[in-house]
Design an enzyme around this catalytic site. Structure first.
Site, PDB file in Angstrom:
ATOM      1  N   GLY A 243       0.833  -1.207   0.000  1.00 29.44           N
ATOM      2  CA  GLY A 243       0.000   0.000   0.000  1.00 29.44           C
ATOM      3  C   GLY A 243       0.862   1.250   0.000  1.00 29.44           C
ATOM      4  O   GLY A 243       0.424   2.318  -0.417  1.00 29.44           O
TER       5      GLY A 243
ATOM      6  N   LYS B 278      -7.472  11.568   3.844  1.00 27.23           N
ATOM      7  CA  LYS B 278      -8.877  11.789   3.429  1.00 27.23           C
ATOM      8  C   LYS B 278      -9.861  11.228   4.453  1.00 27.23           C
ATOM      9  O   LYS B 278     -10.972  11.734   4.602  1.00 27.23           O
ATOM     10  CB  LYS B 278      -9.144  11.183   2.041  1.00 27.23           C
ATOM     11  CG  LYS B 278      -8.714  12.083   0.902  1.00 27.23           C
ATOM     12  CD  LYS B 278      -7.281  12.410   1.017  1.00 27.23           C
ATOM     13  CE  LYS B 278      -6.625  13.370   0.187  1.00 27.23           C
ATOM     14  NZ  LYS B 278      -5.181  13.440   0.324  1.00 27.23           N
TER      15      LYS B 278
ATOM     16  N   GLU C 186       4.179  30.216   3.605  1.00 26.40           N
ATOM     17  CA  GLU C 186       4.526  29.748   2.257  1.00 26.40           C
ATOM     18  C   GLU C 186       5.528  30.715   1.621  1.00 26.40           C
ATOM     19  O   GLU C 186       5.364  31.929   1.680  1.00 26.40           O
ATOM     20  CB  GLU C 186       3.234  29.657   1.405  1.00 26.40           C
ATOM     21  CG  GLU C 186       3.426  29.533  -0.089  1.00 26.40           C
ATOM     22  CD  GLU C 186       4.208  28.298  -0.525  1.00 26.40           C
ATOM     23  OE1 GLU C 186       3.891  27.196  -0.073  1.00 26.40           O
ATOM     24  OE2 GLU C 186       5.177  28.470  -1.313  1.00 26.40           O
TER      25      GLU C 186
ATOM     26  N   GLY D 271       7.622  19.503   0.470  1.00 25.95           N
ATOM     27  CA  GLY D 271       7.832  18.667  -0.712  1.00 25.95           C
ATOM     28  C   GLY D 271       8.377  17.307  -0.344  1.00 25.95           C
ATOM     29  O   GLY D 271       8.657  17.032   0.820  1.00 25.95           O
TER      30      GLY D 271
ATOM     31  N   ASP E  44       6.821   7.807  -7.533  1.00 24.46           N
ATOM     32  CA  ASP E  44       7.489   8.976  -6.936  1.00 24.46           C
ATOM     33  C   ASP E  44       9.008   8.951  -7.076  1.00 24.46           C
ATOM     34  O   ASP E  44       9.651   9.985  -7.013  1.00 24.46           O
ATOM     35  CB  ASP E  44       7.158   9.054  -5.432  1.00 24.46           C
ATOM     36  CG  ASP E  44       5.778   9.628  -5.164  1.00 24.46           C
ATOM     37  OD1 ASP E  44       5.002   9.781  -6.128  1.00 24.46           O
ATOM     38  OD2 ASP E  44       5.478   9.915  -3.988  1.00 24.46           O
TER      39      ASP E  44
ATOM     40  N   HIS F 139     -29.731  16.635 -13.905  1.00 22.88           N
ATOM     41  CA  HIS F 139     -30.176  17.714 -13.014  1.00 22.88           C
ATOM     42  C   HIS F 139     -30.827  17.117 -11.772  1.00 22.88           C
ATOM     43  O   HIS F 139     -31.574  16.155 -11.888  1.00 22.88           O
ATOM     44  CB  HIS F 139     -31.174  18.598 -13.761  1.00 22.88           C
ATOM     45  CG  HIS F 139     -31.782  19.651 -12.882  1.00 22.88           C
ATOM     46  ND1 HIS F 139     -31.114  20.799 -12.544  1.00 22.88           N
ATOM     47  CD2 HIS F 139     -32.997  19.697 -12.266  1.00 22.88           C
ATOM     48  CE1 HIS F 139     -31.888  21.524 -11.749  1.00 22.88           C
ATOM     49  NE2 HIS F 139     -33.040  20.880 -11.570  1.00 22.88           N
TER      50      HIS F 139
HETATM   51  P1  FAD Z   1       5.054   4.726  -2.319  1.00 23.16           P
HETATM   52  O1  FAD Z   1       3.588   4.760  -2.136  1.00 23.16           O
HETATM   53  O2  FAD Z   1       5.867   5.648  -1.495  1.00 23.16           O
HETATM   54  O3  FAD Z   1       5.541   3.253  -2.117  1.00 23.16           O
HETATM   55  C1  FAD Z   1       6.878   2.902  -2.149  1.00 23.16           C
HETATM   56  C2  FAD Z   1       7.071   1.639  -1.340  1.00 23.16           C
HETATM   57  O4  FAD Z   1       8.359   1.122  -1.594  1.00 23.16           O
HETATM   58  C3  FAD Z   1       7.002   1.869   0.167  1.00 23.16           C
HETATM   59  O5  FAD Z   1       6.033   1.015   0.722  1.00 23.16           O
HETATM   60  C4  FAD Z   1       8.401   1.536   0.660  1.00 23.16           C
HETATM   61  O6  FAD Z   1       8.388   0.925   1.934  1.00 23.16           O
HETATM   62  C5  FAD Z   1       8.909   0.590  -0.403  1.00 23.16           C
HETATM   63  N1  FAD Z   1      10.351   0.563  -0.575  1.00 23.16           N
HETATM   64  C6  FAD Z   1      11.176   1.611  -0.803  1.00 23.16           C
HETATM   65  N2  FAD Z   1      12.438   1.188  -0.983  1.00 23.16           N
HETATM   66  C7  FAD Z   1      12.424  -0.155  -0.859  1.00 23.16           C
HETATM   67  C8  FAD Z   1      13.420  -1.162  -0.941  1.00 23.16           C
HETATM   68  N3  FAD Z   1      14.677  -0.874  -1.198  1.00 23.16           N
HETATM   69  N4  FAD Z   1      13.041  -2.442  -0.761  1.00 23.16           N
HETATM   70  C9  FAD Z   1      11.750  -2.764  -0.505  1.00 23.16           C
HETATM   71  N5  FAD Z   1      10.761  -1.843  -0.417  1.00 23.16           N
HETATM   72  C10 FAD Z   1      11.094  -0.563  -0.603  1.00 23.16           C
HETATM   73  N6  FAD Z   1      -1.425  11.242  -4.056  1.00 23.16           N
HETATM   74  C11 FAD Z   1      -2.624  11.268  -4.669  1.00 23.16           C
HETATM   75  O7  FAD Z   1      -2.712  10.902  -5.846  1.00 23.16           O
HETATM   76  N7  FAD Z   1      -3.746  11.692  -4.016  1.00 23.16           N
HETATM   77  C12 FAD Z   1      -3.717  12.102  -2.733  1.00 23.16           C
HETATM   78  O8  FAD Z   1      -4.748  12.471  -2.180  1.00 23.16           O
HETATM   79  C13 FAD Z   1      -2.470  12.092  -2.056  1.00 23.16           C
HETATM   80  N8  FAD Z   1      -2.383  12.479  -0.771  1.00 23.16           N
HETATM   81  C14 FAD Z   1      -1.180  12.409  -0.123  1.00 23.16           C
HETATM   82  C15 FAD Z   1      -1.115  12.806   1.201  1.00 23.16           C
HETATM   83  C16 FAD Z   1       0.078  12.745   1.884  1.00 23.16           C
HETATM   84  C17 FAD Z   1       0.132  13.175   3.322  1.00 23.16           C
HETATM   85  C18 FAD Z   1       1.245  12.249   1.226  1.00 23.16           C
HETATM   86  C19 FAD Z   1       2.553  12.143   1.963  1.00 23.16           C
HETATM   87  C20 FAD Z   1       1.192  11.860  -0.095  1.00 23.16           C
HETATM   88  C21 FAD Z   1      -0.025  11.949  -0.778  1.00 23.16           C
HETATM   89  N9  FAD Z   1      -0.113  11.580  -2.119  1.00 23.16           N
HETATM   90  C22 FAD Z   1      -1.329  11.637  -2.768  1.00 23.16           C
HETATM   91  C23 FAD Z   1       1.053  11.114  -2.878  1.00 23.16           C
HETATM   92  C24 FAD Z   1       1.048   9.586  -2.982  1.00 23.16           C
HETATM   93  O9  FAD Z   1       0.993   9.026  -1.697  1.00 23.16           O
HETATM   94  C25 FAD Z   1       2.295   9.126  -3.719  1.00 23.16           C
HETATM   95  O10 FAD Z   1       2.384   9.810  -4.954  1.00 23.16           O
HETATM   96  C26 FAD Z   1       2.224   7.639  -3.994  1.00 23.16           C
HETATM   97  O11 FAD Z   1       2.126   6.903  -2.801  1.00 23.16           O
HETATM   98  C27 FAD Z   1       3.461   7.196  -4.783  1.00 23.16           C
HETATM   99  O12 FAD Z   1       3.379   5.836  -5.021  1.00 23.16           O
HETATM  100  P2  FAD Z   1       4.693   4.945  -5.228  1.00 23.16           P
HETATM  101  O13 FAD Z   1       4.199   3.563  -5.469  1.00 23.16           O
HETATM  102  O14 FAD Z   1       5.558   5.581  -6.216  1.00 23.16           O
HETATM  103  O15 FAD Z   1       5.487   5.025  -3.844  1.00 23.16           O
END
Ligand code: FAD
Length: 573
Positions: free
Chosen positions: A149, A161, A308, A376, A416, A548
């Site tokens: 997740g 949310k 900001e 950020g 990300d 509507h």
């Molecule tokens: P992540 O979700 O960060 O998952 C990466 C995973 O990789 C993690 O579980 C980590 O433990 C694992 N990992 C890392 N390195 C290793 C390794 N070497 N070996 C094994 N496992 C590893 N986005 C939206 O679209 N809508 C929103 O409303 C929204 N709200 C947000 C609110 C907050 C407070 C935050 C912080 C972010 C929010 N985001 C939102 C952004 C969103 O959470 C991220 O863009 C998204 O989770 C990125 O997905 P990802 O799969 O790239 O990485």
């Protein structure tokens, strides 16, 4: 004397388990603590670590076969030891008992001939990619060091949310009398708010685990480090694969400001789970995450200040729409200081003192019991040992092309850790693109129709160009607007402080940008995204009948306004 390895009971309701993977073959040496096989049930995936050492003499339950809890899975003993056959026959995944020799079944039903892919990271990028790969026939292993997740489900999109929903309900109930609904003794039970948020997260994380299991994705717990371009190491174990997908996500940026280590300064992760509601909260950063926290805590009665550095909050949003949100936040009591820079923090008895320099060079000070840093996020790839694989990255951010390929063949990156837009739905879309390409297709990631959503109250969402960006392209544009005061559904909901704004090409009427502030903006924006995807024109939106009473009617009206013919606006002079 050979020792029997039996199917473990991994939960109260477990009656049987499926061996989804063998890590050892008959004849291999086995040491205590080594992962012998992977068990899958409808609820979990579990790596079985051997409690005995010796030689794996006999595999009783081949891959993809099930056996009851306590049934014999294998025999471990001394080399050359003769062993008798199993206690009860295992069953194949369709429930049939198998009398085929285990080794033969294993090779026929296992991953032979399948492309082996390792996905690193189980966030919305990684888990979606893993499931799509499995759907396309790959043998998929997903490595996750924390919880599937990722940020999104555990400490990002979902828990924020869930908290916003509690805040929204509280805010609405405070105005219940406006709707003729009276309520006395209204208060926030913060512990119950936290419990509900946690329950939502748990349910979704369990759901993702279940989906991975159902798709036969082997989930390995631990941190992955590249050994080469074809192997990673996880908790002392080497995993080789034909292709890798890096979906390692991001971490909050911690600025090098004097006093940053002061107690009471937190990131969004801790701000989701404060032990009690703070009285005063200072938020550094008026971007999407900062403003969502500002709104939710202010709605719950916390005294919130936002600092900001840029001249406006929510910098990437259309300026005019950002102003509407700012006014709403200020009406809620949020104090917003733009063009201001934080210069230092001090610990004080009541929490933290934040020192700020405004655009006129004046020094300001704000005391608060907590400070939330939300300036950020950065790619989180330091642990991966990318150099061993030869994957190019700049300050941790992995370089990829539109196919999500890195600089190394057969290594992809998504989400990300590499993306120009750090959003969950972008990570998932990139995950699908990577999966398709690994399995032989040729797809490109298209960012043109990615919606951005802000879960303030009211919500804000947009897709495509802002008015400023459209003007900067040099083309002639038209702008249509419709204020929600003219929309029946918004009035019914008592949510009329919003607007829909549509930007279109003047000559062809092609929709270039859709911007919404108002109730359900984050759901309504899909219409705009589809319009951009289909390169729809204003006429095509106008000729699509909108139901509507809905807030969606405001989209049609704003599009009509492009042509000076909105029905529910007074005639233009
Ligand atoms: P992540 O979700 O960060 O998952 C990466 C995973 O990789 C993690 O579980 C980590 O433990 C694992 N990992 C890392 N390195 C290793 C390794 N070497 N070996 C094994 N496992 C590893 N986005 C939206 O679209 N809508 C929103 O409303 C929204 N709200 C947000 C609110 C907050 C407070 C935050 C912080 C972010 C929010 N985001 C939102 C952004 C969103 O959470 C991220 O863009 C998204 O989770 C990125 O997905 P990802 O799969 O790239 O990485």
């Amino acid at each position: 004397m050979a020792q029997s390895i039996t199917m473990p009971k991994l939960g109260l309701t477990m009656t049987e388990g499926t061996i989804s993977k063998w890590n050892k073959a008959e004849g291999d040496a086995v040491a205590v603590g080594e992962v012998l096989f992977v068990v899958s049930t409808d609820k979990l995936t579990y790596e079985y670590q051997s409690e005995v050492s010796g030689v794996l003499l006999k595999i009783e339950v081949p891959e993809n076969c099930s056996i009851a809890v306590g049934g014999e899975v294998a025999l471990v003993g001394e080399a050359g030891e003769v062993v008798s056959s199993r206690s009860a026959p295992p069953r194949t995944s369709d429930g049939k008992e198998t009398s085929v020799a285990p080794a033969a079944v294993s090779s026929a039903a296992s991953s032979a001939g399948k492309k082996k892919v390792v996905v690193i990271g189980g966030g919305p990028g990684g888990y979606v990619c893993a499931i799509r790969l499995a759907q396309l026939g790959a043998d998929v292993t997903l490595v996750e060091r924390e919880r599937v997740g990722g940020t999104c489900l555990n400490v990002g999109c979902i828990p924020t949310k869930a908290l916003v929903k509690s805040a929204e309900l509280y805010g609405e109930m405070k105005h219940g009398a406006d709707f003729g609904v009276l309520c006395s003794g209204l208060r926030v039970d913060w512990a119950a708010v936290q419990n509900r948020k946690n329950a939502v997260v748990e349910q979704l994380v369990d759901g993702v685990s279940g989906l991975l299991t159902a798709n036969k994705v082997a989930v390995v717990s631990g941190e992955a480090h590249f050994l080469s371009s074809s192997a990673v190491e996880v908790s002392g174990r080497t995993i080789q694969a034909d292709a890798f997908v890096i979906a390692a996500g991001s971490a909050p940026v911690i600025p090098a400001i004097p006093g940053i280590e002061s107690e009471g300064i937190v990131t969004s992760t801790e701000a989701l789970s404060f032990a009690k509601l703070p009285e005063k909260l200072l938020i550094v950063g008026g971007g999407v995450i900062g403003m969502e926290f500002a709104c939710l805590y202010a709605t719950l009665g916390v005294d919130v200040t936002v600092v900001e550095m840029m001249p406006a909050i929510l910098p990437p949003a259309d300026e005019e729409m950002g102003v509407i949100v700012r006014k709403r936040m200020e009406a809620l009591g949020v104090k917003i200081h733009t063009s201001c820079k934080v210069t230092g923090f001090d610990s004080i008895s009541s929490g933290v003192m934040t020192h700020v320099l405004d655009s006129l060079g004046r020094e300001l000070q704000f005391s608060s019991d907590k400070v939330l840093l939300s300036i950020g996020r950065r790619a989180d790839t330091a642990a991966l040992n990318l150099d061993a694989a030869g994957v190019k990255a700049e300050r941790g951010r992995i370089a990829v092309n539109k196919k999500m390929e890195t600089s190394v063949r057969n290594i992809y990156a998504i989400g990300d850790c590499c993306s120009p837009i750090m959003l969950a739905h972008v990570a998932s879309a990139e995950g699908e693109v990577a999966a398709e390409n690994i399995m032989g297709a040729s797809c490109d990631m298209d960012y043109k129709t990615v919606p951005s959503c802000v879960y303030t109250l009211p919500e804000m969402a947009w897709v495509g160009m802002t008015e400023k960006a459209a003007v900067e392209t040099g083309r002639k544009i038209k702008v249509g607007r419709f204020p929600l005061i003219g929309n029946g559904k918004s009035l019914i909901m008592n949510e009329t402080d919003g607007m829909v704004k549509i930007i279109a090409d003047e000559k062809y009427g092609e929709i270039l940008g859709v911007h919404i502030v108002g109730p359900h903006a984050t759901d309504l924006i899909v219409e705009g995204a589809l319009a951009l995807r289909l390169e729809a024109t204003a006429d095509e939106i106008i000729s699509t009948v909108h139901a509507h009473p809905t807030v969606g009617e405001a989209l049609a009206e704003a599009t009509l306004d492009l042509q000076g013919r909105a029905i529910h606006l007074p005639p233009q002079a």
